[in-house]
Write a protein that holds these residues in place. Structure first.
Motif, short mmCIF file in Angstrom:
data_model
loop_
_atom_site.label_atom_id
_atom_site.label_comp_id
_atom_site.label_asym_id
_atom_site.label_seq_id
_atom_site.Cartn_x
_atom_site.Cartn_y
_atom_site.Cartn_z
N MET A 1 0.85 -1.19 0.00
CA MET A 1 0.00 0.00 0.00
C MET A 1 0.89 1.24 0.00
SD MET A 1 -2.73 1.07 2.95
CE MET A 1 -3.61 2.62 2.83
N SER A 2 0.60 2.21 -0.91
CA SER A 2 1.45 3.40 -0.94
C SER A 2 1.13 4.29 0.27
CB SER A 2 1.25 4.17 -2.23
OG SER A 2 -0.05 4.67 -2.28
N TYR A 3 2.15 4.95 0.75
CA TYR A 3 2.03 5.74 1.98
C TYR A 3 1.44 7.12 1.67
CZ TYR A 3 3.23 7.96 6.37
OH TYR A 3 3.16 8.61 7.57
N ASP A 4 0.40 7.51 2.43
CA ASP A 4 -0.22 8.83 2.25
C ASP A 4 0.43 9.82 3.23
OD1 ASP A 4 -1.75 11.09 2.21
OD2 ASP A 4 -3.53 10.16 3.10
N PRO A 5 1.27 10.73 2.75
CA PRO A 5 1.97 11.64 3.66
C PRO A 5 1.05 12.65 4.33
CG PRO A 5 2.42 12.22 1.37
CD PRO A 5 1.61 10.96 1.34
N ASN A 6 -0.21 12.69 3.93
CA ASN A 6 -1.16 13.62 4.56
C ASN A 6 -2.04 12.96 5.61
OD1 ASN A 6 -0.41 16.07 3.38
ND2 ASN A 6 -1.32 15.37 1.46
N ASN A 7 -1.74 11.71 5.97
CA ASN A 7 -2.52 11.11 7.06
C ASN A 7 -2.19 11.84 8.36
OD1 ASN A 7 -0.84 9.33 9.04
ND2 ASN A 7 0.02 8.86 7.03
N VAL A 8 -3.12 11.78 9.32
CA VAL A 8 -2.99 12.64 10.51
C VAL A 8 -1.75 12.31 11.35
CG1 VAL A 8 -4.52 11.28 12.02
CG2 VAL A 8 -4.29 13.75 12.37
N GLN A 52 1.36 0.01 7.04
CA GLN A 52 0.95 -1.24 7.68
C GLN A 52 2.20 -2.04 8.05
OE1 GLN A 52 -1.85 -3.32 5.13
NE2 GLN A 52 -3.17 -1.52 4.92
N ILE A 53 2.00 -3.12 8.77
CA ILE A 53 3.12 -3.93 9.26
C ILE A 53 3.96 -4.49 8.11
CG2 ILE A 53 1.85 -6.14 9.39
CD1 ILE A 53 3.28 -6.49 12.18
N PHE A 54 3.32 -4.67 6.95
CA PHE A 54 4.01 -5.28 5.80
C PHE A 54 5.12 -4.38 5.24
CE2 PHE A 54 -0.60 -6.07 5.82
CZ PHE A 54 -0.56 -7.34 6.35
N GLU A 55 4.98 -3.07 5.41
CA GLU A 55 5.99 -2.14 4.89
C GLU A 55 7.00 -1.72 5.96
OE1 GLU A 55 2.55 -0.25 4.43
OE2 GLU A 55 2.23 -1.95 3.12
N LEU A 56 6.73 -2.06 7.20
CA LEU A 56 7.57 -1.61 8.30
C LEU A 56 8.91 -2.33 8.29
CD1 LEU A 56 7.08 0.27 10.80
CD2 LEU A 56 6.42 -1.80 12.05
N ASN A 90 -4.21 -3.77 10.54
CA ASN A 90 -3.61 -3.57 9.21
C ASN A 90 -4.70 -3.67 8.15
OD1 ASN A 90 -0.56 -3.68 9.85
ND2 ASN A 90 -1.46 -5.39 10.96
N GLY A 91 -5.08 -2.52 7.56
CA GLY A 91 -6.10 -2.50 6.53
C GLY A 91 -7.47 -2.18 7.10
N SER A 92 -8.30 -1.52 6.27
CA SER A 92 -9.62 -1.11 6.76
C SER A 92 -10.47 -2.32 7.13
CB SER A 92 -10.32 -0.23 5.72
OG SER A 92 -10.33 -0.89 4.48
N ALA A 93 -10.25 -3.46 6.46
CA ALA A 93 -11.02 -4.66 6.81
C ALA A 93 -10.72 -5.11 8.23
CB ALA A 93 -10.73 -5.77 5.81
N ALA A 94 -9.53 -4.74 8.73
CA ALA A 94 -9.15 -5.10 10.09
C ALA A 94 -9.53 -4.00 11.08
CB ALA A 94 -7.65 -5.37 10.15
N GLY A 95 -10.10 -2.90 10.57
CA GLY A 95 -10.50 -1.81 11.46
C GLY A 95 -9.53 -0.65 11.48
N GLN A 96 -8.48 -0.68 10.64
CA GLN A 96 -7.52 0.43 10.62
C GLN A 96 -8.17 1.66 10.00
OE1 GLN A 96 -3.87 -0.26 8.39
NE2 GLN A 96 -2.84 1.48 9.35
N THR A 97 -8.10 2.79 10.73
CA THR A 97 -8.68 4.03 10.21
C THR A 97 -7.62 5.08 9.89
OG1 THR A 97 -9.03 4.83 12.48
CG2 THR A 97 -10.88 3.71 11.42
N VAL A 98 -6.42 4.96 10.44
CA VAL A 98 -5.34 5.91 10.13
C VAL A 98 -4.21 5.11 9.45
CG1 VAL A 98 -3.65 7.54 11.03
CG2 VAL A 98 -5.92 7.41 12.07
N PRO A 99 -3.87 5.46 8.21
CA PRO A 99 -2.91 4.65 7.45
C PRO A 99 -1.44 4.96 7.73
CG PRO A 99 -3.79 6.34 6.02
CD PRO A 99 -4.47 6.52 7.36
#
Ligand code: 5GP
Length: 145
Positions: A1-8, A52-56, A90-99
């Motif tokens: 997943m590409s990183y959104d630099p404008n996430n809070v 997400q954990i996959f890119e960490l 990790n991911g909206s399906a898992a409940g993640q709201t801030v990327p």
């Protein structure tokens, strides 16, 4: 997943959005969740840009867990909850709201339901007072980790 630099959380990291800070070291930042599910709900984030954990990176993953452990110790000492959950979505399906990758540290009490996830904004003065108590109980540590 590409990183959104404008996430809070990215904005918090670059000082473009406020947070109630509890701890910071070279690789991680800890602050109060603004819509806590229980009193003392903390968020641990890496300074590295990972959604997400996959890119960490392994280094950032290790640093986050070391900081999360200290956060759990500080919350346990300061607020004395009988239980504490560490959670990470990790991911909206898992409940993640801030990327931006983060670990939740959430105090638990038997028979007390958690407040709904990311729903009700807490009073800032109450969050600041909780933060002060957790900061005062933060375990001694080497600045590097
Ligand atoms: P997630 O849903 O991604 O697992 O968790 C995101 C968390 O960030 C939620 O618990 C939510 O309450 C919290 N949150 C969302 N926006 C902000 C904000 O602007 N500041 C802080 N401190 N927490 C936030």
């Amino acid at each position: 997943m590409s990183y959104d630099p404008n996430n809070v959380f990215a904005k918090i990291l670059r000082g473009a959005a406020p947070c109630i800070k509890v701890f910071e070291n070279q690789m991680t930042l800890v602050f109060m969740d603004i819509m806590p599910q229980a009193d003392g709900h903390l968020l641990i984030i890496p300074k590295e840009s990972a959604s997400q954990i996959f890119e960490l990176s392994e280094g950032a993953a290790a640093a986050c867990m070391l900081t999360a452990r200290k956060a759990a110790i500080a919350v346990k000492t300061a607020l004395k909850p009988p239980g504490i959950i560490l959670a990470q979505a990790n991911g909206s399906a898992a409940g993640q709201t801030v990327p931006h990758y983060h670990i939740h540290v959430i105090p638990r009490h038997s028979g007390v339901f958690l407040a709904p996830h990311a729903t009700q904004q807490e009073d800032m003065e109450k969050l600041k007072q909780l933060a002060e108590r957790i900061i005062a109980a933060w375990p001694e540590c080497d600045e590097s980790n």
